[in-house]
Structures are given as C-alpha cells and as structure tokens.
Design a protein around this motif. Structure first.
Motif, PDB file in Angstrom:
ATOM      1  N   ASN A  34       0.832  -1.198   0.000  1.00 13.69           N
ATOM      2  CA  ASN A  34       0.000   0.000   0.000  1.00 13.69           C
ATOM      3  C   ASN A  34       0.869   1.252   0.000  1.00 13.69           C
ATOM      4  O   ASN A  34       1.863   1.323   0.730  1.00 13.69           O
ATOM      5  CB  ASN A  34      -0.901   0.010   1.243  1.00 13.69           C
ATOM      6  N   ASN A  95      -2.152   1.858 -10.557  1.00 14.61           N
ATOM      7  CA  ASN A  95      -3.525   2.357 -10.707  1.00 14.61           C
ATOM      8  C   ASN A  95      -3.762   3.550  -9.771  1.00 14.61           C
ATOM      9  O   ASN A  95      -4.396   3.434  -8.721  1.00 14.61           O
ATOM     10  CB  ASN A  95      -4.542   1.247 -10.437  1.00 14.61           C
ATOM     11  N   LYS A 134      -8.674   4.413   3.142  1.00 14.30           N
ATOM     12  CA  LYS A 134      -8.481   2.961   3.292  1.00 14.30           C
ATOM     13  C   LYS A 134      -9.299   2.203   2.242  1.00 14.30           C
ATOM     14  O   LYS A 134      -8.828   1.221   1.659  1.00 14.30           O
ATOM     15  CB  LYS A 134      -8.885   2.533   4.694  1.00 14.30           C
ATOM     16  N   ALA A 135     -10.524   2.658   1.989  1.00 12.74           N
ATOM     17  CA  ALA A 135     -11.376   1.998   0.998  1.00 12.74           C
ATOM     18  C   ALA A 135     -10.748   2.064  -0.393  1.00 12.74           C
ATOM     19  O   ALA A 135     -10.809   1.093  -1.168  1.00 12.74           O
ATOM     20  CB  ALA A 135     -12.761   2.638   0.986  1.00 12.74           C
ATOM     21  N   LEU A 136     -10.127   3.202  -0.731  1.00 10.78           N
ATOM     22  CA  LEU A 136      -9.447   3.324  -2.023  1.00 10.78           C
ATOM     23  C   LEU A 136      -8.273   2.353  -2.111  1.00 10.78           C
ATOM     24  O   LEU A 136      -8.085   1.672  -3.124  1.00 10.78           O
ATOM     25  CB  LEU A 136      -8.967   4.758  -2.229  1.00 10.78           C
ATOM     26  N   GLU A 138      -7.850  -0.421  -0.451  1.00 13.75           N
ATOM     27  CA  GLU A 138      -8.332  -1.804  -0.478  1.00 13.75           C
ATOM     28  C   GLU A 138      -8.938  -2.179  -1.828  1.00 13.75           C
ATOM     29  O   GLU A 138      -9.024  -3.360  -2.164  1.00 13.75           O
ATOM     30  CB  GLU A 138      -9.347  -2.022   0.642  1.00 13.75           C
ATOM     31  N   SER A 139      -9.327  -1.159  -2.607  1.00 11.63           N
ATOM     32  CA  SER A 139      -9.856  -1.429  -3.944  1.00 11.63           C
ATOM     33  C   SER A 139      -8.741  -1.532  -4.984  1.00 11.63           C
ATOM     34  O   SER A 139      -9.013  -1.717  -6.172  1.00 11.63           O
ATOM     35  CB  SER A 139     -10.842  -0.329  -4.358  1.00 11.63           C
ATOM     36  N   GLY A 140      -7.500  -1.397  -4.535  1.00 11.65           N
ATOM     37  CA  GLY A 140      -6.361  -1.533  -5.439  1.00 11.65           C
ATOM     38  C   GLY A 140      -5.869  -0.234  -6.042  1.00 11.65           C
ATOM     39  O   GLY A 140      -5.029  -0.245  -6.942  1.00 11.65           O
ATOM     40  N   MET A 141      -6.373   0.893  -5.548  1.00  7.50           N
ATOM     41  CA  MET A 141      -5.952   2.189  -6.074  1.00  7.50           C
ATOM     42  C   MET A 141      -4.836   2.807  -5.231  1.00  7.50           C
ATOM     43  O   MET A 141      -4.710   2.513  -4.044  1.00  7.50           O
ATOM     44  CB  MET A 141      -7.141   3.153  -6.124  1.00  7.50           C
TER      45      MET A 141
END
Length: 259
Positions: A34, A95, A134-136, A138-141
């Motif tokens: 990350n 990404n 964190k959501a971004l 965890e979405s691979g961004m």
C-alpha cells in the motif's frame, strides 16, 4: 498485525526536473504494498501565475494565498501537476487516482486565523478521513494527493504539502503500520549545510532537542522536522528524509527519524 503503508511526499525540485520526476515515478510505481503519494507544485504555480500577471506574495517563506492565487493553485496542483503524475503512473501499471482533500471528503481544514499575518485562503488541517482513503487502497488504487484541502462548506484551501503528508500518515496509522518518506533534493538532514555528505543517519527525540539547541536544525528545516516528530508522536512508525532514490533502496545515505 496491521498491513504496511508508505506515504511518500515529493518536493517541487523533483516535479520541476523532468528526468528526476521520471526516475522517481518509476521507483514509486515499483514500490510493493500500500502506498500514497503527496505532492505540491509551488514553483510551477508561481511561474504560471506570473505569466497571468498575478504576482507571488510571500512572507517569512510562506505564500499569501489571495483568491486569484488560489485559482492558479487549484488549476496547477489539482489539474496540470496532479493529472500528469496520475497519467504517468497509469503508464507504469500503477492504478493511481488523483485527489484533493475535497474528493471523497478525504481532508478537511479550516481557514488559517488572522494573527500577525493574513495568509488568505490557506488551510490548517482538521481531519483526515482514514476510512475513505483505506477503501481506495483496499480497492487496489494508489491515492495521489495534491496540496489542496477544503473546509466542508464549499471553500477550497491551499495547504502545505509537508503537513498534508504528515497528517495523512497520522490519519492512516489507525489502520496501517505507516512509514512516511520526505523526498527532496538533499541526501538527508545535514550536520553542515555546506557539506551534502554530512548526513545525520538517525535522529530520535533526544538528539532532535540537541540539534535544535545547537541550531544544526534551523530555518527551512524547522517546519519539516516539526511535521516529522508530530507524526511520530501520533503513532507513525518511522519517518525518512532524503533523496528520492531511498524509496527504492538506491541510496545508502538518508535520515531516519524515530521516537
């Protein structure tokens, strides 16, 4: 155990140097795990503002952000610089998603109160929305933050990029084991500003106090170091200061700060 996260801030000297920026983005894209990138762009903003007939107003090394200056900063930081970086990272199979603090309500701030100086539309950070970032992740961004925040009432604010990097690292430390990297044109914190190789490899709280007392750390390095130790005191694991190559293990000399 929390997952690891690297928060990396790049300075204007890297952004302005096409070769240095290219090398940095290659190294950043190759970083495992990350990661978040934070950038400014003050030199480009000053240059474009001058071309538009908007003079730069500075006091004590800090920019006075008039409404006209803010317009240029939003165009340059949030547009030209941010999207160029994002596009180049996409070309390196990273990404990236470009953000200001207003996007996803990720960073809120307040307009700096007028005391001795009116800094105009300058923002002091109030909160980082760690769950949204964190959501971004965890979405691979990979978030790429420019140095713009918002007050939650419709006003964008110019905010110091070093401070954004520190506060983002702090805000994410609830969810990740966070390391903070400040990449700039020097090899690290120098014992002698005239000697680029006089890097202090490790600074902790006690040695930091001594370096302040002896004025080894002074002038422009003071606010950066304040951000570093503020981050460490608020649960960021380590802070590193040095040349951009340190993020790829290309540099033996850089400064690591711990409590």
């Amino acid at each position: 155990m929390k997952p690891e996260l690297s928060v990396v801030k790049i300075g204007g000297n890297i952004i302005e140097n096409e070769s240095a920026l290219g090398d940095f983005l290659n190294d950043f894209a190759a970083m495992k795990g990350n990661k978040i990138l934070v950038h400014g762009g003050g030199r480009t903003a000053t240059r474009i503002a001058g071309q538009l007939g908007i003079p730069a107003q500075m006091t004590g090394g800090r920019r006075i952000t008039t409404r006209e200056t803010l317009d240029v900063i939003v165009m340059v930081y949030g547009g030209l610089t941010n999207k160029n970086i994002v596009a180049r990272l996409q070309g390196l199979d990273c990404n990236a998603i470009g953000l200001s603090g207003a996007d996803g309500n990720t960073i809120t701030s307040g307009k700096r109160p007028v005391k001795d100086v009116d800094y105009g539309f300058a923002g002091d950070i109030r909160e980082v929305n760690g769950k949204a970032v964190k959501a971004l992740l965890e979405s691979g961004m990979t978030p790429v933050f420019c140095a713009i925040t918002h007050d939650g009432k419709g006003q964008l604010l110019n905010t110091n990029a070093d401070t954004i990097a520190s506060e983002v690292a702090i805000g994410m430390s609830e969810h990740f084991e966070t390391s903070l990297y400040y990449c700039f044109e020097k090899k690290g914190v120098l014992r002698n500003v005239e000697d680029d190789n006089s890097v202090i490899p490790h600074i902790d709280t006690e040695s930091y106090k001594q370096l302040l007392e002896t004025r080894v750390i002074a002038d422009g390095m003071l606010p950066k170091m304040h951000n570093c130790f503020n981050a460490l005191q608020r649960h960021v694991g380590k802070v590193h200061i040095g040349l951009p190559g340190m993020i790829a293990g290309k540099e033996d000399l850089f400064t690591t700060l711990t409590l």
